[in-house]
Scaffold this motif. Structure first.
Motif, PDB file in Angstrom:
ATOM      1  N   ARG A  43       0.847  -1.198   0.000  1.00  0.00           N
ATOM      2  CA  ARG A  43       0.000   0.000   0.000  1.00  0.00           C
ATOM      3  C   ARG A  43       0.879   1.244   0.000  1.00  0.00           C
ATOM      4  NH1 ARG A  43      -2.711  -3.497   3.660  1.00  0.00           N
ATOM      5  NH2 ARG A  43      -4.786  -4.034   2.914  1.00  0.00           N
TER       6      ARG A  43
ATOM      7  N   PRO B 230      -0.492   4.931  -0.117  1.00  0.00           N
ATOM      8  CA  PRO B 230      -1.634   5.843  -0.249  1.00  0.00           C
ATOM      9  C   PRO B 230      -1.301   7.139  -0.983  1.00  0.00           C
ATOM     10  CG  PRO B 230      -1.504   4.992   1.984  1.00  0.00           C
ATOM     11  CD  PRO B 230      -0.263   4.533   1.267  1.00  0.00           C
ATOM     12  N   GLU B 231      -0.108   7.690  -0.760  1.00  0.00           N
ATOM     13  CA  GLU B 231       0.212   8.985  -1.395  1.00  0.00           C
ATOM     14  C   GLU B 231       0.261   8.876  -2.918  1.00  0.00           C
ATOM     15  OE1 GLU B 231       4.763  10.437  -1.744  1.00  0.00           O
ATOM     16  OE2 GLU B 231       4.311   9.547   0.198  1.00  0.00           O
TER      17      GLU B 231
ATOM     18  N   ASP C  16      -1.678   6.466  -4.468  1.00  0.00           N
ATOM     19  CA  ASP C  16      -2.911   5.732  -4.756  1.00  0.00           C
ATOM     20  C   ASP C  16      -2.603   4.339  -5.315  1.00  0.00           C
ATOM     21  OD1 ASP C  16      -5.697   5.522  -4.659  1.00  0.00           O
ATOM     22  OD2 ASP C  16      -5.875   6.032  -6.789  1.00  0.00           O
TER      23      ASP C  16
ATOM     24  N   GLU D 200      -2.352   0.317  -4.512  1.00  0.00           N
ATOM     25  CA  GLU D 200      -2.621  -0.841  -3.676  1.00  0.00           C
ATOM     26  C   GLU D 200      -2.506  -2.051  -4.577  1.00  0.00           C
ATOM     27  OE1 GLU D 200      -5.683  -1.999  -0.230  1.00  0.00           O
ATOM     28  OE2 GLU D 200      -6.652  -1.631  -2.162  1.00  0.00           O
TER      29      GLU D 200
END
Length: 157
Positions: A56, A58-59, A61, A63
């Motif tokens: 993952r 997140p920064e 995007d 996954e």
């Protein structure tokens, strides 16, 4: 043989933080990279013959998940990657093994319509900071462009 234990990916079991580095543009001769942080959570299953992880970032995007399955008869690993960006479709599996502590896994695939050879390489697996890289070749593996690198640090120790 049933019950045979494989330890190739035991080093990866657990939770990791990683620094990821990717080429901005792939297969165009670019040397511009961007970096980001990611986490990896990994389970070793099936007596070491199955390995599953979730990456993952997140920064960015990102996954994705990796499924690794070892064939004791062939003494090779098949490694599949799937990401949110691919809509859950598994990529072609890279295939290979560890030799002298370095894992090299390859397959034929396509990148934006161009036939390529894909290589995953695991190194420094016996250190606190294992390293993974992905490279593409457009000439059958004579030359390679590394386009994604990751260095891992175990979390929670």
């Amino acid at each position: 043989m049933p019950g045979m234990t494989n330890t190739d990916f035991d080093f990866l079991a657990g939770s990791w933080d990683s620094r990821q580095r990717r080429l901005t543009k792939v297969l165009v001769g670019s040397d511009e990279w961007y970096e980001f942080d990611a986490t990896l959570d990994c389970q070793v299953l099936l007596d070491g013959n199955g390995v599953f992880d979730v990456l993952r970032a997140p920064e960015r995007d990102i996954e994705g998940l990796t499924l690794r399955l070892f064939s004791p008869d062939e003494k090779i690993w098949r490694i599949w990657w799937a990401s949110r960006a691919s809509g859950g479709r598994l990529d072609e599996p890279v295939v290979g093994r560890f030799t002298d502590g370095v894992g090299v896994f390859e397959c034929d695939d396509t990148w934006e319509g161009t036939p390529i050879r894909v290589r995953y390489r695991w190194s420094f697996v016996d250190t606190p900071h294992p390293r993974w890289e992905q490279a593409f070749s457009t000439d059958g593996g004579r030359t390679w462009e590394v386009n994604w690198e990751a260095t891992f640090t175990r979390r929670g120790r």
